[in-house]
Design a protein around this motif. Structure first.
Motif, PDB file in Angstrom:
ATOM      1  N   GLN A 109      53.808  38.082  42.319  1.00 46.15           N
ATOM      2  CA  GLN A 109      54.956  38.873  41.871  1.00 46.15           C
ATOM      3  C   GLN A 109      54.507  40.239  41.362  1.00 46.15           C
ATOM      4  OE1 GLN A 109      58.029  37.162  39.455  1.00 46.15           O
ATOM      5  NE2 GLN A 109      57.690  35.115  40.277  1.00 46.15           N
ATOM      6  N   GLN A 110      53.366  40.249  40.647  1.00 44.54           N
ATOM      7  CA  GLN A 110      52.862  41.529  40.149  1.00 44.54           C
ATOM      8  C   GLN A 110      52.455  42.435  41.314  1.00 44.54           C
ATOM      9  OE1 GLN A 110      52.767  42.598  36.741  1.00 44.54           O
ATOM     10  NE2 GLN A 110      52.701  44.406  38.035  1.00 44.54           N
ATOM     11  N   MET A 111      51.815  41.844  42.318  1.00 43.54           N
ATOM     12  CA  MET A 111      51.433  42.644  43.491  1.00 43.54           C
ATOM     13  C   MET A 111      52.673  43.198  44.185  1.00 43.54           C
ATOM     14  SD  MET A 111      48.501  40.191  45.018  1.00 43.54           S
ATOM     15  CE  MET A 111      47.223  39.600  43.913  1.00 43.54           C
ATOM     16  N   LEU A 112      53.700  42.358  44.293  1.00 42.40           N
ATOM     17  CA  LEU A 112      54.948  42.798  44.914  1.00 42.40           C
ATOM     18  C   LEU A 112      55.582  43.929  44.113  1.00 42.40           C
ATOM     19  CD1 LEU A 112      57.209  42.468  46.978  1.00 42.40           C
ATOM     20  CD2 LEU A 112      58.067  40.501  45.679  1.00 42.40           C
ATOM     21  N   ALA A 113      55.526  43.791  42.790  1.00 35.56           N
ATOM     22  CA  ALA A 113      56.144  44.806  41.933  1.00 35.56           C
ATOM     23  C   ALA A 113      55.428  46.151  42.085  1.00 35.56           C
ATOM     24  CB  ALA A 113      56.115  44.347  40.475  1.00 35.56           C
TER      25      ALA A 113
ATOM     26  N   PRO B 255      41.889  35.885  35.897  1.00 33.78           N
ATOM     27  CA  PRO B 255      40.881  36.963  36.002  1.00 33.78           C
ATOM     28  C   PRO B 255      40.696  37.482  37.419  1.00 33.78           C
ATOM     29  CG  PRO B 255      40.074  35.218  34.580  1.00 33.78           C
ATOM     30  CD  PRO B 255      41.388  34.742  35.115  1.00 33.78           C
ATOM     31  N   VAL B 256      40.728  36.595  38.412  1.00 34.32           N
ATOM     32  CA  VAL B 256      40.487  37.044  39.782  1.00 34.32           C
ATOM     33  C   VAL B 256      41.606  37.969  40.258  1.00 34.32           C
ATOM     34  CG1 VAL B 256      41.447  34.866  40.649  1.00 34.32           C
ATOM     35  CG2 VAL B 256      40.098  36.303  42.162  1.00 34.32           C
TER      36      VAL B 256
ATOM     37  N   ALA C 131      41.193  46.819  41.181  1.00 30.77           N
ATOM     38  CA  ALA C 131      40.720  47.495  42.393  1.00 30.77           C
ATOM     39  C   ALA C 131      41.835  48.339  42.988  1.00 30.77           C
ATOM     40  CB  ALA C 131      40.243  46.452  43.402  1.00 30.77           C
ATOM     41  N   CYS C 132      43.041  47.800  42.936  1.00 35.50           N
ATOM     42  CA  CYS C 132      44.193  48.529  43.476  1.00 35.50           C
ATOM     43  C   CYS C 132      44.418  49.827  42.713  1.00 35.50           C
ATOM     44  CB  CYS C 132      45.425  47.629  43.378  1.00 35.50           C
ATOM     45  SG  CYS C 132      46.954  48.519  43.592  1.00 35.50           S
ATOM     46  N   ILE C 133      44.347  49.745  41.367  1.00 30.16           N
ATOM     47  CA  ILE C 133      44.566  50.956  40.575  1.00 30.16           C
ATOM     48  C   ILE C 133      43.463  51.968  40.846  1.00 30.16           C
ATOM     49  CG2 ILE C 133      44.650  51.848  38.209  1.00 30.16           C
ATOM     50  CD1 ILE C 133      46.213  49.357  37.449  1.00 30.16           C
TER      51      ILE C 133
ATOM     52  N   ALA D  74      41.709  47.967  30.769  1.00 38.27           N
ATOM     53  CA  ALA D  74      42.092  49.379  30.648  1.00 38.27           C
ATOM     54  C   ALA D  74      40.860  50.277  30.656  1.00 38.27           C
ATOM     55  CB  ALA D  74      42.912  49.586  29.384  1.00 38.27           C
ATOM     56  N   ALA D  75      39.795  49.810  30.006  1.00 38.73           N
ATOM     57  CA  ALA D  75      38.593  50.635  29.902  1.00 38.73           C
ATOM     58  C   ALA D  75      37.975  50.902  31.268  1.00 38.73           C
ATOM     59  CB  ALA D  75      37.577  49.942  28.986  1.00 38.73           C
ATOM     60  N   GLU D  76      38.208  49.976  32.210  1.00 41.24           N
ATOM     61  CA  GLU D  76      37.627  50.162  33.538  1.00 41.24           C
ATOM     62  C   GLU D  76      38.396  51.157  34.394  1.00 41.24           C
ATOM     63  OE1 GLU D  76      36.851  46.519  35.615  1.00 41.24           O
ATOM     64  OE2 GLU D  76      35.798  45.733  33.843  1.00 41.24           O
ATOM     65  N   VAL D  77      39.680  51.303  34.124  1.00 40.14           N
ATOM     66  CA  VAL D  77      40.475  52.153  35.023  1.00 40.14           C
ATOM     67  C   VAL D  77      40.905  53.482  34.403  1.00 40.14           C
ATOM     68  CG1 VAL D  77      41.325  50.197  36.375  1.00 40.14           C
ATOM     69  CG2 VAL D  77      42.663  51.018  34.417  1.00 40.14           C
ATOM     70  N   ALA D  78      40.924  53.556  33.051  1.00 34.67           N
ATOM     71  CA  ALA D  78      41.569  54.717  32.425  1.00 34.67           C
ATOM     72  C   ALA D  78      40.623  55.899  32.234  1.00 34.67           C
ATOM     73  CB  ALA D  78      42.154  54.310  31.078  1.00 34.67           C
ATOM     74  N   ASP D  79      41.188  57.115  32.217  1.00 32.26           N
ATOM     75  CA  ASP D  79      40.444  58.321  31.869  1.00 32.26           C
ATOM     76  C   ASP D  79      40.568  58.624  30.378  1.00 32.26           C
ATOM     77  OD1 ASP D  79      39.703  59.062  34.558  1.00 32.26           O
ATOM     78  OD2 ASP D  79      41.822  59.515  34.851  1.00 32.26           O
ATOM     79  N   ARG D  80      41.747  58.285  29.844  1.00 30.66           N
ATOM     80  CA  ARG D  80      42.016  58.584  28.429  1.00 30.66           C
ATOM     81  C   ARG D  80      42.895  57.499  27.864  1.00 30.66           C
ATOM     82  NH1 ARG D  80      45.294  63.019  27.077  1.00 30.66           N
ATOM     83  NH2 ARG D  80      45.978  63.116  29.245  1.00 30.66           N
ATOM     84  N   PHE D  81      42.849  57.365  26.538  1.00 30.01           N
ATOM     85  CA  PHE D  81      43.713  56.418  25.841  1.00 30.01           C
ATOM     86  C   PHE D  81      44.540  57.153  24.802  1.00 30.01           C
ATOM     87  CE2 PHE D  81      39.988  54.172  27.205  1.00 30.01           C
ATOM     88  CZ  PHE D  81      40.500  53.009  27.735  1.00 30.01           C
TER      89      PHE D  81
END
Lengths: 234, 294
Positions: free
Chosen positions: A140-144, A167-168, A175-177, A197-204
């Protein structure tokens, strides 16, 4: 420095009598992934919903590409190229997966084609005829996410995309983000899962009680770790 | 040849009457279901709007010289447009409130509209002729089938199925279904939901007016024609369950037929059988036969 896409200034938001946002200020520049963190009830979701116009009673300023959104109804905001993925995912039970996927109208040219979407989320292709809410939480999350990628929106607002997922699946969403970022999408993310968040974000931005109380660049993450733990109460 | 001592003429005659009534129950409860799904409002004005459809046909003929076929096309558009005005001016202020407010407003509107027509035209009906092309009938051997009645059954079935198709199988229908579930999110995707709600109400009202035009040659054109019918239609809606399109169609036709059969086998109960069924359904399955529990 890339141009500012979204500039929120002095944003207040109300649900009926309750005053949720007390003057939020933030900026998102083109191509950035910015994450709002903070405890439950800090106003993160309300901030996203106020930007896309889903909170009727909102004041202050929300400017997107220089255009003021604060008085626009949400369908006109969307047409400027902003797309929202809600925390509860918002998959429609009375629509099948394909109808859910095709529901949001195209907002701009350059939306992702179905081939690309199925490459990113192969599970969806197998389930096109299923009722939307019969999918697993991860699907559902992937669909959203998939349905807003179709629209050609360049600015995505994602509300807790990893909530309640294995986790998987979280890895797949991450990876998608990452891929979206590489393609130049701008993303404003709300996330409780700080490691994700730490893996994908530039800023918080850190939110507390309806305000932004701190801003942390990814480069300063390590030296600010104790602050962050204090903010999140972990 | 008799069926349980009933001559076939009587049996099939009543079955046909039941089908005709069922056709009107189906078209009207369908409109109510569509409106309720999108607007969350129980449209008590529906009977009056059905009546306005019949009067629109009458006026178009009297003052415009436009016959039945034009009325079938124009009356739903005209009456639907009055629905659009009602939605824009009044109903849209009530969406965030309890169902009761919408019910009271539309009930009051129904009384006002009906009162105005009654004041002007009295309570006795005005005649409206069957169109030339559909006069006469067929002798089927076991019964005589008037052409116009056959037309009503066929066209109402077609309209009901077309509406079902539109809502359940098209892109526009997917917007409608999605907006019924979560209007705020559908609007945030860039769809003008307020306009869709207005047009949905106009469509539901137009459907009632269409039924009114179909009814004009069968029943007379009378200010009270809607209020007589709408009570039964609400019972049909309760039995079928709000919000299911196919449920409204099946229940409408089914109950019309049951009512017709009751007239044959136990005439004393024919005017109450639907309400007895309603009571039983409410006891066993309060959400209705096709309803989803919210």
């Amino acid at each position: 420095m890339p141009e500012t896409m979204l500039k929120v200034a002095g944003l207040h938001a109300f649900y009926g009598e309750s005053h949720i946002l007390h003057g939020v200020d933030l900026e998102v520049r083109a191509g950035e992934v910015v994450t709002l963190i903070g405890r439950n009830g800090a106003g993160k979701t309300t901030t996203l919903k106020s930007v896309v116009g889903m909170i009727a009673d909102r004041r202050g300023s929300v400017a997107y590409g220089g255009e003021e959104l604060i008085r626009l109804p949400s369908h006109r905001i969307a047409r400027l190229g902003l797309a929202f993925c809600p925390e509860e995912r918002g998959i429609f039970a009375s629509l099948d997966v394909e109808e859910n996927l095709m529901l949001p109208p195209a907002l701009a040219d350059g939306g992702m084609g179905l081939d690309d979407i199925f490459r990113l989320f192969p599970n969806l292709k197998e389930r096109l005829r299923s009722q939307g809410t019969k999918l697993s939480g991860g699907e559902q999350q992937m669909l959203a996410i998939a349905r807003i990628l179709r629209t050609g929106a360049r600015f995505l607002l994602l509300d807790e995309p990893t909530e309640g997922l294995a986790p998987v699946i979280i890895e797949q969403i991450g990876a998608c983000i990452g891929e979206l970022k590489a393609k130049g999408f701008t993303i404003l993310l709300v996330e409780q899962n700080f490691r994700f968040a730490a893996e994908v974000a530039d800023r918080f931005y850190v939110m507390e009680h309806g305000r932004i109380v701190d801003e942390i660049a990814i480069a300063d993450l390590d030296q600010r770790r104790t602050d962050i733990e204090a903010y999140l109460g972990v | 040849m008799d069926f349980f001592g009933i001559p076939p003429q009587a049996l099939f005659g009543q079955l046909l009457l039941g089908l005709i009534n069922g056709a009107f129950y189906a078209m009207l409860s369908l409109g109510l279901a569509v409106i309720f799904g999108m607007l969350n409002i129980i449209n008590f004005t529906h009977g009056a709007q059905y009546m306005m459809g019949a009067f629109a046909a009458y006026f178009l003929l009297q003052y415009g010289g436009l016959g039945y076929w034009w009325s079938l096309l124009l009356a739903p558009v005209i009456v639907g447009a009055t629905g659009v005005v009602i939605e824009r001016l009044m109903l849209r202020h009530l969406y965030k409130l309890d169902h009761l407010y919408g019910l009271l407003l539309t009930f009051g509107l129904a009384l006002i509209i009906q009162g105005l027509f009654q004041n002007e035209f009295g309570s006795s009906g005005l005649p409206y002729r069957i169109p030339q092309e559909l006069t006469g009938g067929q002798n089927l051997g076991f019964m005589f089938l008037p052409n116009y009645r056959a037309w009503v059954v066929v066209v109402s079935l077609a309209v009901c199925l077309a509406t079902w198709f539109l809502i359940e199988r098209t892109k526009l229908g997917s917007y409608l279904r999605a907006a019924t579930e979560n209007p705020a999110l559908v609007q945030a995707f860039g769809i003008n939901v307020p306009r869709m709600i207005t047009l949905t109400y106009g469509f539901g009202v137009g459907l009632a007016a269409f039924a009114g035009v179909l009814a004009a040659p069968i029943y007379q054109v009378s200010p009270l024609m809607g209020s007589n019918l709408i009570i039964i239609v609400f019972a049909v809606v309760v039995i079928g369950g709000m919000g299911s399109i196919m449920g409204a169609i099946v229940t409408g036709f089914g109950l019309g037929i049951i009512e017709g059969l009751t007239k044959v086998f136990y005439p004393e109960a024919s005017s109450t059988v639907i309400f007895v069924i309603m009571a039983i359904v409410l006891l066993i399955k309060p959400a209705g036969l096709f309803g989803r529990v919210q």
